[in-house]
Design a protein around this motif. Structure first.
Motif, PDB file in Angstrom:
ATOM      1  N   ILE A  32       0.817  -1.319   0.031  1.00 20.86           N
ATOM      2  CA  ILE A  32       0.005   0.090  -0.126  1.00 20.86           C
ATOM      3  C   ILE A  32       0.884   1.348   0.089  1.00 20.86           C
ATOM      4  O   ILE A  32       0.568   2.240  -0.780  1.00 20.86           O
ATOM      5  N   VAL A  33       1.888   1.278   0.846  1.00 20.66           N
ATOM      6  CA  VAL A  33       2.772   2.517   0.818  1.00 20.66           C
ATOM      7  C   VAL A  33       3.407   2.564  -0.437  1.00 20.66           C
ATOM      8  O   VAL A  33       3.626   3.783  -1.025  1.00 20.66           O
ATOM      9  N   GLY A  34       3.947   1.520  -0.984  1.00 19.50           N
ATOM     10  CA  GLY A  34       4.572   1.671  -2.484  1.00 19.50           C
ATOM     11  C   GLY A  34       3.468   2.132  -3.565  1.00 19.50           C
ATOM     12  O   GLY A  34       4.135   3.078  -4.026  1.00 19.50           O
ATOM     13  N   ALA A  35       2.410   1.517  -3.526  1.00 19.88           N
ATOM     14  CA  ALA A  35       1.301   2.206  -4.409  1.00 19.88           C
ATOM     15  C   ALA A  35       1.089   3.741  -4.126  1.00 19.88           C
ATOM     16  O   ALA A  35       1.127   4.345  -5.071  1.00 19.88           O
ATOM     17  N   ILE A  36       1.092   4.139  -2.932  1.00 19.29           N
ATOM     18  CA  ILE A  36       0.859   5.448  -2.653  1.00 19.29           C
ATOM     19  C   ILE A  36       1.919   6.095  -3.212  1.00 19.29           C
ATOM     20  O   ILE A  36       1.756   7.427  -3.633  1.00 19.29           O
ATOM     21  N   LEU A  37       3.113   5.937  -2.844  1.00 17.11           N
ATOM     22  CA  LEU A  37       4.289   6.727  -3.133  1.00 17.11           C
ATOM     23  C   LEU A  37       4.466   6.852  -4.662  1.00 17.11           C
ATOM     24  O   LEU A  37       4.824   7.802  -5.426  1.00 17.11           O
ATOM     25  N   GLY A  38       4.046   5.718  -5.286  1.00 12.23           N
ATOM     26  CA  GLY A  38       4.019   5.816  -6.943  1.00 12.23           C
ATOM     27  C   GLY A  38       3.234   6.567  -7.495  1.00 12.23           C
ATOM     28  O   GLY A  38       3.309   7.201  -8.365  1.00 12.23           O
ATOM     29  N   LEU A  39       1.909   6.498  -6.966  1.00  7.31           N
ATOM     30  CA  LEU A  39       0.838   7.310  -7.358  1.00  7.31           C
ATOM     31  C   LEU A  39       1.086   9.070  -7.290  1.00  7.31           C
ATOM     32  O   LEU A  39       1.098   9.776  -8.105  1.00  7.31           O
ATOM     33  N   ALA A  40       1.743   9.044  -6.253  1.00 11.31           N
ATOM     34  CA  ALA A  40       2.232  10.700  -5.758  1.00 11.31           C
ATOM     35  C   ALA A  40       3.282  11.102  -6.615  1.00 11.31           C
ATOM     36  O   ALA A  40       3.167  12.077  -7.168  1.00 11.31           O
ATOM     37  N   ILE A  41       4.225  10.315  -6.944  1.00 10.51           N
ATOM     38  CA  ILE A  41       5.276  10.468  -8.004  1.00 10.51           C
ATOM     39  C   ILE A  41       4.538  10.830  -9.294  1.00 10.51           C
ATOM     40  O   ILE A  41       5.062  11.976  -9.843  1.00 10.51           O
ATOM     41  N   VAL A  42       3.800  10.124  -9.661  1.00 11.56           N
ATOM     42  CA  VAL A  42       3.281  10.157 -11.025  1.00 11.56           C
ATOM     43  C   VAL A  42       2.526  11.488 -11.247  1.00 11.56           C
ATOM     44  O   VAL A  42       2.506  12.202 -11.843  1.00 11.56           O
ATOM     45  N   TRP A  43       1.779  11.397  -9.840  1.00 10.97           N
ATOM     46  CA  TRP A  43       0.693  12.870  -9.870  1.00 10.97           C
ATOM     47  C   TRP A  43       1.879  14.248  -9.982  1.00 10.97           C
ATOM     48  O   TRP A  43       1.531  14.993 -10.343  1.00 10.97           O
ATOM     49  N   LEU A  44       2.937  14.191  -9.184  1.00 13.48           N
ATOM     50  CA  LEU A  44       3.659  15.453  -9.062  1.00 13.48           C
ATOM     51  C   LEU A  44       4.320  15.511 -10.542  1.00 13.48           C
ATOM     52  O   LEU A  44       4.587  16.456 -11.009  1.00 13.48           O
ATOM     53  N   ILE A  45       4.875  14.518 -11.394  1.00 12.43           N
ATOM     54  CA  ILE A  45       5.429  14.605 -12.445  1.00 12.43           C
ATOM     55  C   ILE A  45       4.469  15.056 -13.567  1.00 12.43           C
ATOM     56  O   ILE A  45       4.678  15.977 -14.352  1.00 12.43           O
ATOM     57  N   ARG A  46       3.377  14.389 -13.297  1.00 12.77           N
ATOM     58  CA  ARG A  46       2.509  14.566 -14.654  1.00 12.77           C
ATOM     59  C   ARG A  46       1.592  15.716 -14.525  1.00 12.77           C
ATOM     60  O   ARG A  46       0.973  16.189 -15.356  1.00 12.77           O
ATOM     61  N   GLY A  47       1.322  16.201 -13.216  1.00 11.96           N
ATOM     62  CA  GLY A  47       0.531  17.374 -12.908  1.00 11.96           C
ATOM     63  C   GLY A  47      -0.830  17.115 -13.061  1.00 11.96           C
ATOM     64  O   GLY A  47      -1.715  17.712 -13.165  1.00 11.96           O
TER      65      GLY A  47
END
Length: 61
Positions: free
Chosen positions: A46-61
């Motif tokens: 769950i932590v990995g999925a949330i971190l991955g989603l946050a990274i994608v969200w920050l990079i892709r805007g």
């Protein structure tokens, strides 16, 4: 769809490099994971999925 294929390719590159650089460490990690209960693995997933989603969200805007 293009981004998904690129992301999967990058995952394979990173996993391949880790296996090529430190196969013994990967084997030890796999052995250690088999001794864990489901709860810490679930939390790590769950932590990995949330971190991955946050990274994608920050990079892709």
């Amino acid at each position: 769809m293009y981004d998904l294929i690129v992301a999967l390719g990058l995952v394979l590159v990173i996993e391949g490099l880790v296996l090529a650089a430190a196969p013994a460490a990967v084997r030890r990690s796999a052995d250690a994971i088999t001794q864990l209960t489901d709860s810490p693995l679930r939390v790590a997933g769950i932590v990995g999925a949330i971190l991955g989603l946050a990274i994608v969200w920050l990079i892709r805007g």
